[in-house]
Scaffold this active site. Structure first.
Site, PDB file in Angstrom:
ATOM      1  N   LYS A 196       0.860  -1.182   0.000  1.00  0.00           N
ATOM      2  CA  LYS A 196       0.000   0.000   0.000  1.00  0.00           C
ATOM      3  C   LYS A 196       0.894   1.230   0.000  1.00  0.00           C
ATOM      4  O   LYS A 196       1.718   1.409   0.897  1.00  0.00           O
ATOM      5  CB  LYS A 196      -0.899  -0.007   1.228  1.00  0.00           C
ATOM      6  CG  LYS A 196      -1.806   1.214   1.269  1.00  0.00           C
ATOM      7  CD  LYS A 196      -2.795   1.115   2.396  1.00  0.00           C
ATOM      8  CE  LYS A 196      -3.654   2.352   2.459  1.00  0.00           C
ATOM      9  NZ  LYS A 196      -4.570   2.318   3.603  1.00  0.00           N
ATOM     10  N   LYS A 248      -2.366  -1.584  -3.735  1.00  0.00           N
ATOM     11  CA  LYS A 248      -3.200  -0.392  -3.668  1.00  0.00           C
ATOM     12  C   LYS A 248      -2.330   0.841  -3.699  1.00  0.00           C
ATOM     13  O   LYS A 248      -1.351   0.884  -2.968  1.00  0.00           O
ATOM     14  CB  LYS A 248      -3.975  -0.457  -2.355  1.00  0.00           C
ATOM     15  CG  LYS A 248      -4.794   0.757  -2.035  1.00  0.00           C
ATOM     16  CD  LYS A 248      -5.480   0.522  -0.716  1.00  0.00           C
ATOM     17  CE  LYS A 248      -6.304   1.731  -0.368  1.00  0.00           C
ATOM     18  NZ  LYS A 248      -7.020   1.542   0.872  1.00  0.00           N
TER      19      LYS A 248
HETATM   20  C1  PBG Z   1      -7.099   3.213   5.591  1.00  0.00           C
HETATM   21  C2  PBG Z   1      -7.586   3.195   4.184  1.00  0.00           C
HETATM   22  C3  PBG Z   1      -7.477   4.209   3.222  1.00  0.00           C
HETATM   23  C4  PBG Z   1      -8.113   3.739   2.076  1.00  0.00           C
HETATM   24  C5  PBG Z   1      -8.601   2.471   2.346  1.00  0.00           C
HETATM   25  N1  PBG Z   1      -8.240   2.140   3.658  1.00  0.00           N
HETATM   26  C6  PBG Z   1      -6.955   5.571   3.336  1.00  0.00           C
HETATM   27  C7  PBG Z   1      -5.555   5.883   3.545  1.00  0.00           C
HETATM   28  O1  PBG Z   1      -4.685   5.020   3.638  1.00  0.00           O
HETATM   29  O2  PBG Z   1      -5.299   7.073   3.656  1.00  0.00           O
HETATM   30  C8  PBG Z   1      -8.212   4.506   0.782  1.00  0.00           C
HETATM   31  C9  PBG Z   1      -9.244   4.030  -0.187  1.00  0.00           C
HETATM   32  C10 PBG Z   1      -9.512   4.979  -1.305  1.00  0.00           C
HETATM   33  O3  PBG Z   1      -8.833   6.007  -1.477  1.00  0.00           O
HETATM   34  O4  PBG Z   1     -10.454   4.696  -2.061  1.00  0.00           O
HETATM   35  N2  PBG Z   1      -8.112   2.909   6.496  1.00  0.00           N
END
Ligand code: PBG
Length: 325
Positions: A196, A248
């Site tokens: 991520k 992601k």
């Molecule tokens: C963290 C989380 C995020 C997203 C999913 N889980 C946000 C981040 O890491 O700032 C982002 C999903 C998206 O942008 O569609 N709980």
């Protein structure tokens, strides 16, 4: 001299093109992320994500039903609590918004879909970080792991089939796995956010969950420049017992999806995040893109890169297109 090799022969008719297509998308490969807001009387539109709302308990149930009817593979829930605190208590409280919503959907839908939830603290903390903070203000990895274990057990007890630890703490998959096992939830699976990245494309999501974050997540999320690091993260998660691994964001990281797919012996997911959705919606709204073709092209590219499953805010709509043509 006429060329002998004529690849265009296979592109001549729709039927020829259809016969030789390499990459397909099926509704069951799509997962719909959904937001539920505590105390909301009406669904609240998210300005930067046209067509996506923060649901009420009731509207969530209705939208979940529609998604399942359309054939989507699963639902990924995020909760937006009224009150936040330093340690994200709202996520662990069985009466917290996310756990209540999971219970609603599990009782409505049973095992007819795959119910998933975000195992993270950022929606529940007043400082907006994905973990608890040490006295010096940094995110305390190991203290956070204990909270993730508690979050995971609460969500499993509320009915989730599959948990997605998304905070990028070291050891989070192992911590969630052992907390689940110790509480008797050996059958609840873990979708590891293996790679991520610290992405600018999360912008609209921060609006969607009313994030209070100041600063950024670069001490725990990955540097967009690195791919070897993603493979290391994925291997660690596999060692810790991940049932699926995810990359992601998706579109700016298709090479990472491919690289992870090549080493993974479990299914690979990719999350087409809020900013990816917003870009296409905004351009389409201006008439700059053919919306439907653009949406399908993005999803095809993510599947072509090697993702078995795609989390996308378009899941229900696209599932409908795929069914009716
Ligand atoms: C963290 C989380 C995020 C997203 C999913 N889980 C946000 C981040 O890491 O700032 C982002 C999903 C998206 O942008 O569609 N709980």
């Amino acid at each position: 001299m006429f060329p002998t090799h004529r690849p265009r022969r296979l592109r001549r008719t729709e039927a020829l093109r259809r016969m030789v297509t390499e990459t397909t998308i099926a509704p069951h490969q799509l997962v719909l992320p959904m937001f539920v807001k505590e105390g909301a009387a009406e669904p609240v539109p998210i300005g930067s994500m046209p067509g996506v709302v923060q649901h009420t308990r009731d509207s969530l149930r209705k939208a979940a039903h529609e998604a399942v009817e359309a054939g989507v593979g699963g639902l990924m829930l995020f909760g937006i609590p009224i009150t936040k605190d330093a340690v994200g208590s709202g996520g662990i409280d069985p009466d917290g918004v996310l756990n209540v919503a999971l219970r609603d959907l599990r009782s409505d839908l049973g095992d007819a879909t795959v119910l998933m939830s975000d195992v993270c603290l950022d929606e529940f903390t007043d400082h907006g970080h994905c973990g608890v903070l040490a006295p010096d203000g940094t995110v305390d990895n190991d203290a956070t792991l204990r909270r993730y274990g508690e979050l995971a057990v609460a969500q499993a007890e509320a009915g989730a089939h599959l948990l997605g630890p998304s905070g990028m703490m070291d050891g989070q998959v192992g911590a969630v796995r052992s907390a689940l096992d110790a509480a008797g939830h050996r059958d609840v699976a873990v979708l590891a956010y293996a790679a991520k990245y610290a992405s600018a494309f999360y912008g609209p999501f921060r609006e969607a969950v009313e994030s209070s974050l100041e600063g950024d997540r670069r001490t725990y999320q990955q540097d967009p420049a690195n791919v070897r690091e993603a493979l290391r993260e994925a291997r660690l998660d596999l060692d810790e017992g991940a049932d699926l691994v995810m990359v992601k964001p998706a579109m700016s990281y298709l090479d990472v999806v491919r690289a992870v797919a090549e080493i993974s012996d479990v299914p690979v997911a990719a999350y087409q995040i809020s900013g990816e959705y917003a870009m296409v919606e905004a351009a389409a709204e201006k008439g700059w893109l053919d919306r439907r073709r653009a949406v399908l092209e993005t999803l095809t590219s993510i599947r072509r890169a090697g993702a078995d499953i795609v989390l996308t805010y378009w899941a229900t709509e696209v599932a409908g297109w795929l069914r009716t043509g």
